[in-house]
Design an enzyme around this catalytic site. Structure first.
Site, mmCIF file in Angstrom:
data_model
loop_
_atom_site.group_PDB
_atom_site.id
_atom_site.type_symbol
_atom_site.label_atom_id
_atom_site.label_comp_id
_atom_site.label_asym_id
_atom_site.label_seq_id
_atom_site.Cartn_x
_atom_site.Cartn_y
_atom_site.Cartn_z
ATOM 1 N N GLY A 124 0.670 -1.188 -0.123
ATOM 2 C CA GLY A 124 -0.080 -0.128 0.021
ATOM 3 C C GLY A 124 0.725 1.168 -0.113
ATOM 4 N N GLY A 126 2.155 2.769 -2.694
ATOM 5 C CA GLY A 126 2.399 3.425 -3.955
ATOM 6 C C GLY A 126 3.408 3.241 -4.679
ATOM 7 C CG LEU A 127 7.088 2.120 -3.832
ATOM 8 C CD1 LEU A 127 8.282 1.653 -3.094
ATOM 9 C CD2 LEU A 127 7.315 3.171 -4.732
ATOM 10 C CB SER A 128 2.899 -0.365 -8.824
ATOM 11 O OG SER A 128 2.572 0.685 -9.240
ATOM 12 C CB SER A 129 2.451 -4.104 -4.129
ATOM 13 O OG SER A 129 1.298 -3.446 -3.546
ATOM 14 C CB SER A 130 -2.314 -3.840 -6.887
ATOM 15 O OG SER A 130 -2.245 -2.460 -7.180
ATOM 16 C CD GLU A 162 -5.654 -1.809 -10.169
ATOM 17 O OE1 GLU A 162 -4.592 -2.335 -10.200
ATOM 18 O OE2 GLU A 162 -5.858 -1.438 -8.985
ATOM 19 C CG ASP A 174 0.821 2.265 -11.596
ATOM 20 O OD1 ASP A 174 1.576 3.381 -11.812
ATOM 21 O OD2 ASP A 174 -0.113 2.183 -10.949
ATOM 22 C CE1 TYR A 224 -5.128 7.274 -10.090
ATOM 23 C CE2 TYR A 224 -6.980 6.309 -11.095
ATOM 24 C CZ TYR A 224 -5.838 6.736 -11.369
ATOM 25 O OH TYR A 224 -4.966 6.650 -12.289
HETATM 26 C C1 GLA Z 1 -1.716 5.310 -9.770
HETATM 27 C C2 GLA Z 1 -2.405 4.838 -11.088
HETATM 28 C C3 GLA Z 1 -1.552 5.415 -12.342
HETATM 29 C C4 GLA Z 1 -1.415 6.831 -12.360
HETATM 30 C C5 GLA Z 1 -0.944 7.242 -11.128
HETATM 31 C C6 GLA Z 1 -1.112 8.791 -10.766
HETATM 32 O O1 GLA Z 1 -0.669 4.672 -9.796
HETATM 33 O O2 GLA Z 1 -2.494 3.395 -10.959
HETATM 34 O O3 GLA Z 1 -2.363 4.834 -13.425
HETATM 35 O O4 GLA Z 1 -2.628 7.429 -12.667
HETATM 36 O O5 GLA Z 1 -1.448 6.771 -9.933
HETATM 37 O O6 GLA Z 1 0.016 9.308 -11.734
#
Ligand code: GLA
Length: 387
Positions: A124, A126-130, A162, A174, A224
């Site tokens: 969680g 914000g480094l895109s674990s999902s 997603e 991401d 978001y």
């Molecule tokens: C998340 C979303 C991305 C992008 C960023 C904001 O990481 O998954 O697609 O929109 O936020 O830049």
């Protein structure tokens, strides 16, 4: 790592014959935030941290999942015949969503699998674990069943899952950064047409430092989606007066010329961020190519200010981290990264200033926010692979 997770796989699912081990990275975005669903540019890179997976094909259509990060949940079961989003299924909605998305694309998944995951991306954050789990799942499916899909397809399938299975209207950044990652390079991607270019990141005496606020995103997903629809409305208003396909089509000057078509102050600020941030990203990549890292850093700082004041997605925690970073000597640039509302900041810091940076920013954050931040000095790594 490989031995450790194979051993765990054996303990959980019995035996390890026929199991393969995979890795997909996490990502950090250097600049170009909230531009990817506005037809703008982004500049992310894959990391050497990410998600490891051990997978073994089954002889039936069952799915069995185990995450070492959520080991208290034990083995979670599912079936290829019941690929539906379900709150109670927790994190397994990510791999299931990708399986569903493959089937939506016409690929028939013949057999189920046992899948164990272990991630070393802070959860969680914000480094895109999902997205890392999504691309990893797609990569495993391709490897296991020989589906004919490119890495770029894996990104698009991940994003589709997603959006449609997990209900977050994310852009492509991401999944693309993860599926297409390249060691020591960031990806300059035009989200309007998916044209991209790898840009070498030579930081000469500096490194990328990530500071994790430890504030979970919580309500972030709904905020978001709200930002996204504010931009869509602003675009429709602008389209009444100028022929554009997306906010990314506008220069700053054109925006100033047409902005009165947007009927609401808040929406005007959101659109302004999308337009200016896109132009900033283009300028930042030019600066990097000209080896002007100081200018790159200034544009990172401007990006944060715009995300704070116009897009309003930073919050007290990310602002505290970034504002403390700006005060430290040896910091070239610092900004929030990812969706915002919690998560991480990314800073470029001179190597010999990193210890002081962690100490000062860490102390300032604790004093202001009341709990500690975590710091990671990261390297830029490759995309998904068998290990
Ligand atoms: C998340 C979303 C991305 C992008 C960023 C904001 O990481 O998954 O697609 O929109 O936020 O830049």
């Amino acid at each position: 790592m490989k031995e450790k997770i194979l051993q765990k796989f054996g303990e959980v699912f019995g035996g390890d014959t026929g199991a393969s081990v995979y890795f997909a990275p996490g990502r950090v975005n250097l600049i170009g935030e909230h531009t990817d669903y506005n037809g703008g540019h982004v500049f992310p890179c894959a990391l050497t941290i990410g998600t490891y997976g051990v997978a073994r094909q089954r002889a039936d259509r069952k799915l069995r999942f185990f995450s070492m990060n959520f080991d208290h949940l034990g083995v979670l079961e599912g079936s290829l015949d019941e690929l539906k989003p379900d709150k109670a299924a927790g994190w397994t909605n990510y791999p299931k969503g990708v399986m569903w998305a493959f089937e939506e694309r016409g690929f028939e998944i013949p057999y189920g699998m046992d899948l164990l995951l272990y991630g070393n991306i802070p959860n969680g954050s914000g480094l895109s674990s999902s997205a890392s789990v999504e691309v990893l799942t797609g990569f495993i499916l391709r490897d296991m069943f020989g589906f004919s899909v490119t890495n770029q397809d894996l990104a698009l399938i991940g994003q589709y899952s997603e959006n449609r299975f997990n209900g977050v209207n994310c852009g492509i950044m991401d999944q693309f950064a993860i599926a297409m990652g390249k060691e020591n390079h960031a990806i300059f991607l035009d989200t309007a047409d998916l044209k991209f270019e790898y840009a070498p990141i030579r930081l000469e005496g500096a490194k990328i430092v990530i500071a994790c606020s430890n504030k979970k995103r919580g309500l972030g997903d709904s905020k978001y989606n709200e930002r996204r629809s504010e931009c869509e409305t602003a675009l429709a208003e602008l389209q009444e007066v100028v022929g554009i396909n997306s906010l990314g089509d506008l220069t700053e000057e054109q925006f100033e010329q047409y902005k009165s078509a947007i009927k609401d102050d808040v929406r005007r600020k959101r659109a302004k961020h999308a337009v200016y941030e896109n132009q900033r990203t283009v300028k930042a990549v030019e600066a990097l190519k000209a080896a002007d890292i100081a200018q790159f850093g200034r544009l990172m700082n401007d990006s944060h200010i715009s995300l704070r004041d116009d897009y309003e997605v930073t919050g007290a925690e990310l602002d505290a981290l970034v504002e403390a970073a700006w005060e430290v000597d040896g910091v070239i640039g610092s900004r929030m990264t990812g969706a915002g509302f919690g998560g991480c900041t990314v800073s470029i810091v001179k190597t010999d200033a990193i210890d002081g940076f962690i100490e000062k920013v860490g102390a300032e954050y604790l004093k202001k926010i009341g709990y500690a931040a975590d710091f990671y000095v990261v390297e830029i790594g490759d995309g998904p692979r068998v290990i």
